[in-house]
Design an enzyme around this catalytic site. Structure first.
Site, PDB file in Angstrom:
ATOM      1  N   ARG A   1      21.738 -59.586   2.752  1.00 11.13           N
ATOM      2  CA  ARG A   1      22.825 -58.920   2.032  1.00 11.13           C
ATOM      3  C   ARG A   1      24.097 -59.762   1.961  1.00 11.13           C
ATOM      4  NH1 ARG A   1      22.176 -53.600   0.721  1.00 11.13           N
ATOM      5  NH2 ARG A   1      20.423 -52.498   1.670  1.00 11.13           N
TER       6      ARG A   1
ATOM      7  N   THR B   1      25.562 -49.575   5.789  1.00 12.69           N
ATOM      8  CA  THR B   1      25.023 -49.887   4.467  1.00 12.69           C
ATOM      9  C   THR B   1      24.224 -48.720   3.909  1.00 12.69           C
ATOM     10  OG1 THR B   1      24.832 -52.194   5.148  1.00 12.69           O
ATOM     11  CG2 THR B   1      23.645 -51.549   3.162  1.00 12.69           C
ATOM     12  N   THR B   2      23.416 -48.091   4.764  1.00  6.24           N
ATOM     13  CA  THR B   2      22.541 -46.998   4.341  1.00  6.24           C
ATOM     14  C   THR B   2      23.335 -45.790   3.845  1.00  6.24           C
ATOM     15  OG1 THR B   2      20.915 -47.777   5.949  1.00  6.24           O
ATOM     16  CG2 THR B   2      20.567 -45.580   5.071  1.00  6.24           C
TER      17      THR B   2
ATOM     18  N   LYS C   1      23.832 -56.240  15.985  1.00  6.82           N
ATOM     19  CA  LYS C   1      22.735 -55.662  15.209  1.00  6.82           C
ATOM     20  C   LYS C   1      22.161 -56.826  14.410  1.00  6.82           C
ATOM     21  CE  LYS C   1      21.596 -52.428  11.480  1.00  6.82           C
ATOM     22  NZ  LYS C   1      22.112 -51.514  10.435  1.00  6.82           N
TER      23      LYS C   1
ATOM     24  N   TYR D   1      29.431 -62.353   0.454  1.00  4.87           N
ATOM     25  CA  TYR D   1      29.849 -62.922  -0.824  1.00  4.87           C
ATOM     26  C   TYR D   1      30.637 -64.227  -0.682  1.00  4.87           C
ATOM     27  CZ  TYR D   1      31.243 -63.275  -5.697  1.00  4.87           C
ATOM     28  OH  TYR D   1      31.416 -63.730  -6.980  1.00  4.87           O
TER      29      TYR D   1
ATOM     30  N   ILE E   1      19.144 -50.020  15.449  1.00  4.36           N
ATOM     31  CA  ILE E   1      19.880 -49.141  14.535  1.00  4.36           C
ATOM     32  C   ILE E   1      18.980 -49.031  13.319  1.00  4.36           C
ATOM     33  CG2 ILE E   1      21.926 -48.826  13.107  1.00  4.36           C
ATOM     34  CD1 ILE E   1      23.523 -50.311  15.261  1.00  4.36           C
TER      35      ILE E   1
ATOM     36  N   TYR F   1      27.176 -57.498  13.151  1.00  9.34           N
ATOM     37  CA  TYR F   1      26.038 -57.149  12.298  1.00  9.34           C
ATOM     38  C   TYR F   1      25.687 -58.345  11.432  1.00  9.34           C
ATOM     39  CZ  TYR F   1      23.340 -54.479   8.769  1.00  9.34           C
ATOM     40  OH  TYR F   1      22.364 -54.014   7.917  1.00  9.34           O
TER      41      TYR F   1
END
Length: 296
Positions: free
Chosen positions: A140, A46-47, A164, A109, A206, A135
């Site tokens: 999000r 994402t980052t 994660k 989503y 992470i 993850y």
């Protein structure tokens, strides 16, 4: 997966003023982290603003990081999405020879049920040639992968090797740690819960902030894993205000502001994200000036 115990960092994608990928800056980010002592690198998370990178740009980022790393640290690749069949196809067709594991986000989503999340990762586990790290990031994705689902996947698929966990809830994290298979890794996905997760029996983190201050952050996690609680918490308390600052206006605006202050890259991000405000940059800059340069 001992090579993935400790501090992993979710690398940013630096951009030039024209919003193209800044290759020399990405090379500097990778070198900054290797020299700083992190344990492994995570690419296209994402980052990295991977949602706004084209396929060609994603391949460029992969090529640059792999080349710069030159086999020095283990590499994890972010491969996820909310179209299960498309992600499974991607896992079957990508060249993953330079990677140690896949990091794959719970579908966003669509808001699947727990059974839908289980079936999604079941298909990915059956398709992936590499170990998978789940993850979970409810803020999000819009849905929380519950401990029962995580543990079901952990026990049923030997190539699902960890999670994660970015739920931000230590009760949920502790539930997974308490009931997981022995070798299954619980990795913090939030900088603020990194040390508490490690001290509860987790495998590491992470991190976002860790890539900006790799020496200090890696020391904190290392001491936590070694049971040096007082020393680890001294760093945690030192970093706690910066952990809040870098997420004040979203990720990766904050961490890119750190890299700008350090002279590693610009603070530029791509829409719909916007660059950190002048006031936030000033606060981050003041914080960094108070830090001994040897600790970066």
């Amino acid at each position: 997966m001992e090579q993935l115990i400790g501090t992993g960092v979710a690398l940013v994608t630096p951009f030039r003023a024209d919003l193209s990928v800044d290759v020399p800056a990405l090379e500097r980010v990778v070198e900054h982290n290797i020299q700083g002592g992190v344990d492994y690198l995570v690419i296209l998370g994402t980052t990295a603003e991977s949602a706004t990178l084209s396929q060609a740009e994603k391949q460029l980022v992969v090529d640059v990081v792999v080349r710069t790393n030159a086999g020095r640290l283990p590499l994890v690749l972010g491969v996820g999405g909310n179209n299960t069949m498309a992600v499974a196809h991607e896992l079957k067709t990508l060249d993953l020879s330079d990677f140690d594991a896949i990091l794959s986000v719970s579908p966003y989503y669509n808001k699947p049920t727990q059974e839908g999340i289980y079936q999604h990762f079941k298909m990915l586990a059956e398709a992936s040639p590499l170990p998978i790290i789940l993850y979970n990031v409810p803020s999000r994705t819009g849905s929380n992968m519950l401990p029962e689902t995580t543990l079901r996947l952990a026990y049923e698929f030997s190539n699902i090797v960890g999670i994660k966990e970015a739920c931000g809830d230590m009760v949920q994290i502790d539930n997974i740690i308490k009931n997981k298979p022995e070798e299954f890794m619980v990795i913090s996905g939030d900088d603020a819960t990194a040390l508490p997760t490690v001290l509860a029996g987790g495998a590491g983190v992470i991190s976002v902030l860790g890539q900006g201050l790799p020496g200090l952050f890696s020391d904190m996690i290392r001491w936590g894993l070694e049971g040096q609680v007082k020393e680890a918490y001294a760093i945690h308390h030192k970093l706690s205000s910066l952990m809040q600052l870098i997420f004040e206006e979203g990720n990766p605006a904050g961490i890119k502001s750190i890299f700008e202050s350090l002279g590693v890259s610009t603070a530029t991000v791509r829409l719909p994200l916007v660059e950190a405000s002048p006031s936030l940059k000033e606060k981050i800059g003041v914080w960094l000036k108070s830090l001994d340069k040897a600790q970066v």
